[in-house]
Design an enzyme around this catalytic site. Structure first.
Site, PDB file in Angstrom:
ATOM      1  CG  ASN A  60      -0.214  -0.173   2.513  1.00  0.00           C
ATOM      2  OD1 ASN A  60       0.641   0.630   2.865  1.00  0.00           O
ATOM      3  ND2 ASN A  60      -0.537  -1.235   3.261  1.00  0.00           N
ATOM      4  CG  ASP A  62      -6.954  -5.244   4.813  1.00  0.00           C
ATOM      5  OD1 ASP A  62      -6.460  -5.149   5.946  1.00  0.00           O
ATOM      6  OD2 ASP A  62      -7.632  -4.347   4.290  1.00  0.00           O
TER       7      ASP A  62
END
Length: 395
Positions: A209, A278
C-alpha cells in the site's frame, strides 16, 4: 523544539571546530538562545565573529575580559543554561573536565553549571583510544555527563578511524532528546508499528500500500523524546530511525505479527500505526494460475489481524490502533474499537486534504469508549504528541 531554552556551546581547539558554527546555526533556527564559549586554541581555527554573527551574542573567551556588563559572567551564564555541550571536545579539555580543572572561561563555566552536559570528543584515533582518554571519559560519564560517541571516517590527520565529531544535525538531535520535552514517559516501554507490509506474489512482485511510515516514526520519536523505552517495528520505508529508538525491520504481515508478539509482550503501550496489507496470496503465482487470456487468477487469504490478537491477549497493556476510512469514519472506527477490544482508535479520512499517507500533516479524531476528540490539521509530530498525551492521561 528548543524555544525558551538556553544552550551553552563550548568550542575547543580541534580542527572540527568549524562544524560548531553549523551547530550554532541549527540551534538558533530551532529557537534556542545560544552562548558560545571558546578556548584560546579554538580561536586559531575559527574566528569568534562567526559565532557572534550566528547567535547575536558576544563570544566569550577570556575569563578576565572586562568588556561586558558587571557581573561574574561564568556564574551568570551557568544559572541561565538549560544544557552545556562541548563540541568539539579535545582530549585536553576532556581531561580538565574529568578532574575539575577550571583554568579558562570554558572549564570555569562548565564547572559552575548544574544543567545537563554533553561532550562530543573529536581527535585522532590513537588519542581517543589511549587508555588515559578512555578513563577520563569514564570519569566524566560517572559524574553524569553524556558522551556523544565519535563518528568513524577520514580524519583531518589523514588517518581512517574513529574520532570524527558527528555531524551537527546528529548533535542537535542529542540536544533535543536531552531537554526538549518533559520525561513524563520515563519507565514506560512502548512498541510502535509503522509503514506498509509487502505480500509476495512471486520472487519479483508483491502486494503493498502507499504507507510511508511517517506517522509511526513521528510517534516513536516523540515517545523517545519523552523518556520512553521505544521499539519500532517497521515495514520497508525511507524514514530515518529516531535517536535512541530500537528498530526492527520487517516485510510481510506475518513478519510484523511475529515481531509484535515477541517484542510487545512486556510493553506497557502498543501503538499499531502500520498499514498492514489485508490480503496475501495463498500461493506463489505460477503458470497454472494464468487464464487463457493471460490474466492472473490468484487465490488470496487474509493476513494476520494484529490488533485482534492484541485485544484477545490484552493484559494490562494500553492498545492504540489506527483506522483509515473513506466514509462513515467515526462509526466504522468505533466498531473496530469495540470488536477488537482496544483502548483507542486514531481515525482519519483518506479523502481529506492534508491527511493520510505520505503527507507531513494529519487530521485525526481520537476515539475512545467514552468519547471523541477531533484534532485540526497539524504536523504529524504534533499529532503524535496529542496521541501520547491522551494515552498518558488514561494510564
Amino acid at each position: 523544539m528548543l524555544k525558551n531554552k538556553t544552550i551553552l556551546l563550548g568550542v575547543t581547539g580541534s580542527i572540527a571546530a568549524y562544524k560548531a558554527a553549523s551547530l550554532a546555526s541549527l540551534l538558533v533556527k530551532n529557537h534556542a538562545t545560544v552562548h558560545v564559549i571558546m578556548t584560546e586554541h579554538a580561536v586559531n581555527i575559527i574566528n569568534p565573529i562567526t559565532f557572534e554573527t550566528l547567535t547575536g551574542k558576544k563570544c566569550l573567551i577570556d575569563t578576565f575580559d572586562r568588556n561586558f556588563q558587571y557581573n561574574v559572567e561564568h556564574v551568570a551564564l551557568s544559572k541561565k543554561a538549560d544544557l552545556f555541550i562541548v563540541a568539539p571536545a579535545t582530549a585536553n579539555t576532556i581531561a580538565k573536565l574529568a578532574h575539575g580543572i577550571a583554568d579558562d572561561m570554558l572549564s570555569t563555566t562548565f564547572l559552575a553549571c548544574t544543567c545537563p552536559k554533553l561532550l562530543s570528543p573529536a581527535m585522532n584515533t590513537q588519542m581517543l583510544e589511549n587508555p588515559v582518554t578512555q578513563k577520563n571519559l569514564e570519569i566524566c560519564a560517572s559524574f553524569g555527563m553524556k558522551i556523544v560517541e565519535s563518528a568513524t571516517g577520514h580524519l583531518a590527520c589523514g588517518d581512517e578511524g574513529k574520532g570524527k565529531m558527528p555531524e551537527p544535525d546528529v548533535l542537535l538531535e542529542h540536544i533535543i532528546h536531552e531537554i526538549a520535552c518533559e520525561k513524563d514517559l520515563r519507565g514506560k516501554k512502548i512498541l510502535v508499528t509503522a509503514g506498509p507490509t509487502q505480500e509476495a506474489l512471486d520472487p519479483v512482485r508483491f502486494i503493498t500500500n502507499h504507507s510511508t511510515g511517517k506517522m509511526g516514526f513521528a510517534l516513536a520519536r516523540m515517545a523517545s523524546l519523552r523518556g520512553a523505552d521505544v521499539t519500532l517495528v517497521s515495514g520497508v520505508v525511507h524514514e530515518k530511525t529516531p535517536l535512541f529508538v530500537k528498530r526492527i525491520d520487517i516485510k510481510s504481515a506475518k513478519d510484523m505479527f511475529q515481531a509484535v508478539k515477541e517484542h510487545g509482550e512486556h510493553c506497557d503501550i502498543i501503538i499499531k500505526a502500520a498499514a498492514v496489507a489485508d490480503y496475501r496470496p495463498a500461493n506463489y503465482v505460477d503458470e497454472k494460475m494464468k487464464k487463457s487470456d493471460g490474466e492472473l487468477s490468484i487465490p488470496l487469504e487474509r493476513t494476520d489481524d494484529i490488533l485482534k490478537y492484541l485485544g484477545e491477549h490484552k493484559g494490562n497493556r494500553f492498545l492504540c490502533g489506527f483506522s483509515m476510512e473513506t466514509q462513515n469514519m467515526v462509526e466504522n472506527s468505533r466498531k473496530k474499537l469495540e470488536k477488537k477490544n482496544i483502548d483507542m482508535i486514531v481515525a482519519n479520512n483518506l479523502k481529506v486534504a492534508g491527511a493520510g499517507f505520505g503527507t507531513d500533516t494529519n487530521i485525526v479524531t481520537l476515539i475512545t469508549r467514552d468519547g471523541e476528540k477531533e484534532l485540526p490539521i497539524m504536523p504529524k509530530e504534533q499529532v503524535a504528541s496529542y496521541i501520547l498525551d491522551e494515552i498518558l492521561n488514561r494510564l
